[in-house]
Enzyme design. Structure first.
Site, mmCIF file in Angstrom:
data_model
loop_
_atom_site.group_PDB
_atom_site.id
_atom_site.type_symbol
_atom_site.label_atom_id
_atom_site.label_comp_id
_atom_site.label_asym_id
_atom_site.label_seq_id
_atom_site.Cartn_x
_atom_site.Cartn_y
_atom_site.Cartn_z
ATOM 1 N N CYS A 81 -1.788 -11.706 1.686
ATOM 2 C CA CYS A 81 -1.753 -12.640 2.813
ATOM 3 C C CYS A 81 -0.293 -12.893 3.158
ATOM 4 O O CYS A 81 0.380 -13.687 2.480
ATOM 5 C CB CYS A 81 -2.475 -13.940 2.510
ATOM 6 S SG CYS A 81 -2.560 -15.029 3.974
ATOM 7 N N VAL A 83 1.275 -14.344 5.842
ATOM 8 C CA VAL A 83 1.736 -15.604 6.411
ATOM 9 C C VAL A 83 1.646 -16.756 5.403
ATOM 10 O O VAL A 83 2.406 -17.724 5.498
ATOM 11 C CB VAL A 83 0.975 -15.934 7.712
ATOM 12 C CG1 VAL A 83 -0.467 -16.361 7.431
ATOM 13 C CG2 VAL A 83 1.699 -17.005 8.524
ATOM 14 N N ASN A 168 -9.543 -17.157 11.186
ATOM 15 C CA ASN A 168 -9.236 -15.935 10.445
ATOM 16 C C ASN A 168 -10.330 -14.880 10.560
ATOM 17 O O ASN A 168 -10.050 -13.682 10.588
ATOM 18 C CB ASN A 168 -8.963 -16.249 8.971
ATOM 19 C CG ASN A 168 -8.051 -15.225 8.331
ATOM 20 O OD1 ASN A 168 -7.095 -14.748 8.948
ATOM 21 N ND2 ASN A 168 -8.331 -14.852 7.091
ATOM 22 N N CYS A 199 0.385 -8.996 9.925
ATOM 23 C CA CYS A 199 -0.723 -9.775 9.363
ATOM 24 C C CYS A 199 -1.696 -8.786 8.746
ATOM 25 O O CYS A 199 -2.119 -7.834 9.418
ATOM 26 C CB CYS A 199 -1.427 -10.572 10.457
ATOM 27 S SG CYS A 199 -2.971 -11.359 9.919
ATOM 28 N N GLN A 201 -4.732 -9.302 7.960
ATOM 29 C CA GLN A 201 -6.096 -9.493 8.443
ATOM 30 C C GLN A 201 -6.309 -8.827 9.797
ATOM 31 O O GLN A 201 -7.426 -8.461 10.134
ATOM 32 C CB GLN A 201 -6.435 -10.990 8.517
ATOM 33 C CG GLN A 201 -7.741 -11.358 9.201
ATOM 34 C CD GLN A 201 -9.003 -10.975 8.441
ATOM 35 O OE1 GLN A 201 -9.011 -10.046 7.654
ATOM 36 N NE2 GLN A 201 -10.099 -11.686 8.697
#
Length: 264
Positions: A81, A83, A168, A199, A201
């Site tokens: 992750c 961020v 998310n 990112c 994701q």
């Protein structure tokens, strides 16, 4: 000699991409190096909305995840992750990686810990880029934190696009092929490289090679940088087909030649 590597992934509970893109890259790599195979083992930190407050709360769970994954005697751990790390302030990836490494070692698993945040910095520096343009799915205040973090590492961010998606799960559903057109609005005139997804994701793997050919600039992402750093830490050849310049055979050959010349 065949070798199977166990990879431990520390991921947000709502992340649906890291367990998709990292396996996809390493499975594609097996076409070139079939003797090296990988299995993937995850532990999750609770997070649904990408806000500074929720990210900070989630980060505290990473210690538990490191214990759980070290129980499985993984060969390396990945904090997936970006961020969550970058929102904690400049250089936090070093503190996080050291802390999680110590936790895993104390639990009998002295293995490397790679954060996607640190890997992106290392990936940009590895290709020699001094200036980058980036695309993020974040709200603008979080993108600003990412920009500040990257610039604190000595890399100038010449332009950024924020898609402003805070949910998310919604980030994971964004069509990666839309990035091919989104980059039309990214000012790359002063950039040495493009970070197509800052990112892990936000999916970008299906678009990376296409965008690189379109822009005629090196293109990387948080995910491709993570795989590069992971393979380097394991002492394996950091090459994946169709995953951008950082993981290309061309860059590996250049990097190897430069390393050899410094040893002469």
């Amino acid at each position: 000699m065949n070798r199977d590597y166990r990879l431990g992934l520390i991921v947000p509970s709502s992340n649906t991409t890291m367990e998709k893109e990292i396996p996809a890259m390493l499975q594609a790599r097996q076409q070139l190096l079939p003797e090296e195979t990988f299995t993937f083992h995850s532990s999750r930190m609770r997070m649904m909305h990408v806000t500074k407050e929720e990210l900070a709360k989630m980060d505290t769970e990473s210690d538990r995840c490191a214990v759980e994954l070290s129980d499985a005697r993984c060969d390396a751990l990945v904090y997936a992750c970006l961020v969550a790390i970058m929102s904690q302030g400049a250089g936090y990836h070093c503190l996080s990686e050291d802390r999680l490494s110590a936790i895993a070692k104390e639990n009998g698993t002295p293995v490397p810990v790679i954060s996607s945040a640190g890997a992106l910095i290392d990936g940009i520096q590895a290709i020699g880029a001094k200036k980058v343009a980036i695309v993020t799915p974040y709200m603008k205040p979080l993108t600003k934190m990412v920009v500040d973090y990257i610039e604190a590492a000595g890399i100038e961010v010449t332009d950024s696009i924020s898609l402003e998606v805070s949910d998310n799960l919604a980030v994971g559903k964004l069509d990666p092929l839309n990035l091919i057109n989104i980059v039309d609005n990214l000012d790359i005139s002063k950039a040495d490289a493009v970070v197509l997804s800052a990112c892990v994701q936000m999916q970008s793997l299906p678009a990376i090679q296409k965008v690189q050919e379109k822009l005629n600039l090196p293109v990387l992402s948080a995910a491709t940088s993570t795989v590069y750093k992971l393979l380097k830490e394991l002492g394996l050849k950091p090459v994946v087909p169709n995953a951008g310049y950082l993981l290309s055979e061309a860059f590996h050959s250049k990097e190897t030649a430069e390393k050899s010349s410094t040893l002469v």
